[in-house]
Design an enzyme around this catalytic site. Structure first.
Site, PDB file in Angstrom:
ATOM      1  N   GLU A 155       0.835  -1.211   0.000  1.00 44.77           N
ATOM      2  CA  GLU A 155       0.000   0.000   0.000  1.00 44.77           C
ATOM      3  C   GLU A 155       0.871   1.262   0.000  1.00 44.77           C
ATOM      4  OE1 GLU A 155      -3.044  -0.539  -0.562  1.00 44.77           O
ATOM      5  OE2 GLU A 155      -3.301  -2.612   0.095  1.00 44.77           O
ATOM      6  N   CYS A 159      -8.075  -5.926 -18.389  1.00 42.82           N
ATOM      7  CA  CYS A 159      -9.438  -5.376 -18.412  1.00 42.82           C
ATOM      8  C   CYS A 159     -10.351  -6.446 -19.032  1.00 42.82           C
ATOM      9  CB  CYS A 159      -9.420  -4.114 -19.269  1.00 42.82           C
ATOM     10  SG  CYS A 159     -11.020  -3.309 -19.460  1.00 42.82           S
TER      11      CYS A 159
HETATM   12  C1  LIG Z   1      -8.078   3.530  -6.527  1.00 41.13           C
HETATM   13  C2  LIG Z   1      -8.087   3.883  -5.075  1.00 41.13           C
HETATM   14  C3  LIG Z   1      -7.860   2.915  -4.120  1.00 41.13           C
HETATM   15  N1  LIG Z   1      -7.896   3.239  -2.811  1.00 41.13           N
HETATM   16  C4  LIG Z   1      -7.690   2.185  -1.803  1.00 41.13           C
HETATM   17  C5  LIG Z   1      -8.617   1.011  -1.940  1.00 41.13           C
HETATM   18  C6  LIG Z   1      -7.827  -0.111  -1.300  1.00 41.13           C
HETATM   19  O1  LIG Z   1      -8.108  -0.078   0.091  1.00 41.13           O
HETATM   20  C7  LIG Z   1      -6.366   0.268  -1.569  1.00 41.13           C
HETATM   21  C8  LIG Z   1      -5.714  -0.517  -2.686  1.00 41.13           C
HETATM   22  O2  LIG Z   1      -5.816  -1.893  -2.463  1.00 41.13           O
HETATM   23  P1  LIG Z   1      -5.065  -3.068  -3.304  1.00 41.13           P
HETATM   24  O3  LIG Z   1      -6.131  -4.057  -3.596  1.00 41.13           O
HETATM   25  O4  LIG Z   1      -4.041  -3.578  -2.350  1.00 41.13           O
HETATM   26  O5  LIG Z   1      -4.457  -2.467  -4.518  1.00 41.13           O
HETATM   27  O6  LIG Z   1      -6.394   1.644  -1.933  1.00 41.13           O
HETATM   28  C9  LIG Z   1      -8.110   4.542  -2.413  1.00 41.13           C
HETATM   29  O7  LIG Z   1      -8.110   4.858  -1.207  1.00 41.13           O
HETATM   30  N2  LIG Z   1      -8.330   5.497  -3.346  1.00 41.13           N
HETATM   31  C10 LIG Z   1      -8.333   5.217  -4.670  1.00 41.13           C
HETATM   32  O8  LIG Z   1      -8.543   6.136  -5.496  1.00 41.13           O
HETATM   33 ZN   LIG Z   2     -10.961  -2.347 -21.536  1.00 41.23          ZN
END
Ligand SMILES: Cc1cn([C@H]2C[C@H](O)[C@@H](COP(=O)(O)O)O2)c(=O)[nH]c1=O
Ligand SMILES: [Zn+2]
Ligand SMILES: Nc1ncnc2c1ncn2[C@@H]1O[C@H](COP(=O)(O)OP(=O)(O)O)[C@@H](O)[C@H]1O
Length: 192
Positions: free
Chosen positions: A88, A145
């Protein structure tokens, strides 16, 4: 020379799986590692890195006040670290990324950071921007995708599956709140 690596991807691409495999690889060779993850990400359990494929490991949670460099050096004094792994990493501040670069440069400890490149609006996260600027190695983890193109963008959706264009950058969630799409389908979903 120890390096700073940034493994970036869209959501659900295998970042945590990759991190946990790299960690296992070090540890099965008898080497010590230290894992960090965002404390705010409570989808599974606080201070745990969990992949959708079912692997998990305990990690030190970080927030905006965590000095990752000091934490890692503290651990390194009692347990020589072969590597530091951060999940993260998009949620790191620029200063925290600078600290991780210092860990590699001044202390010879490689750092592997895993995170999203962009948010639901297609804007860089602070941590990702700094990692893209500083890393010795940029590695894209690819996923597809629905159309077969690379899913490089993260669409935020509401409970009914409708695309969301505005809101706070940080909103914790999984496959119920985000869909990884190619740029074309991301823009189409947002009516662009
Ligand atoms: C696109 C995006 C994601 N997040 C957050 C959502 C999840 O809790 C993590 C990413 O998790 P992963 O499955 O380990 O990639 O990020 C966010 O807070 N804001 C966003 O725009
Ligand atoms: Zn696409
Ligand atoms: N049972 C499974 N077998 C194989 N792959 C799986 C399984 N469950 C989920 N996956 C794959 O794991 C990937 C998600 O892994 P994860 O490490 O949680 O992603 P990220 O950290 O990038 O969000 C997806 O590509 C998904 O298709």
């Amino acid at each position: 020379m120890a390096k700073l690596y940034f493994y970036y991807a869209s959501m659900n691409a295998g970042k945590s799986t990759n991190l946990l495999q790299a960690d296992f690889n070090y540890r099965e060779r008898g080497m010590n590692t230290m894992l960090f993850t965002a404390g705010i990400d409570d989808r599974f359990a606080h201070g745990t890195i969990t992949s959708r494929i079912g692997l998990s490991a305990t990690a030190t949670p970080f927030d905006a006040n965590t000095d990752l460099l000091a934490c890692a050096l503290d651990r390194h004094r009692t347990q020589a670290l072969a590597c530091v792994l951060v999940d993260e990493a998009q949620f790191l501040s620029a200063a925290q990324v600078d600290g991780l670069a210092r860990l590699a440069d001044a202390h010879g400890i490689p750092v592997l950071a895993y995170g999203l490149r962009t948010d639901f609006r297609g804007q860089l996260f602070e941590g990702s921007a700094r990692l893209l600027a500083l890393s010795d190695s940029l590695v894209e983890i690819k996923s597809v995708c629905t159309c077969g193109r690379k899913a490089s963008m993260n669409l935020r959706v509401d409970a009914a599956g409708h695309a969301i264009a505005e809101g706070q950058q940080t909103e914790i969630g999984g496959n119920d709140r985000y869909v990884a799409l190619c740029r074309r389908h991301f823009n189409e979903a947002l009516g662009r």
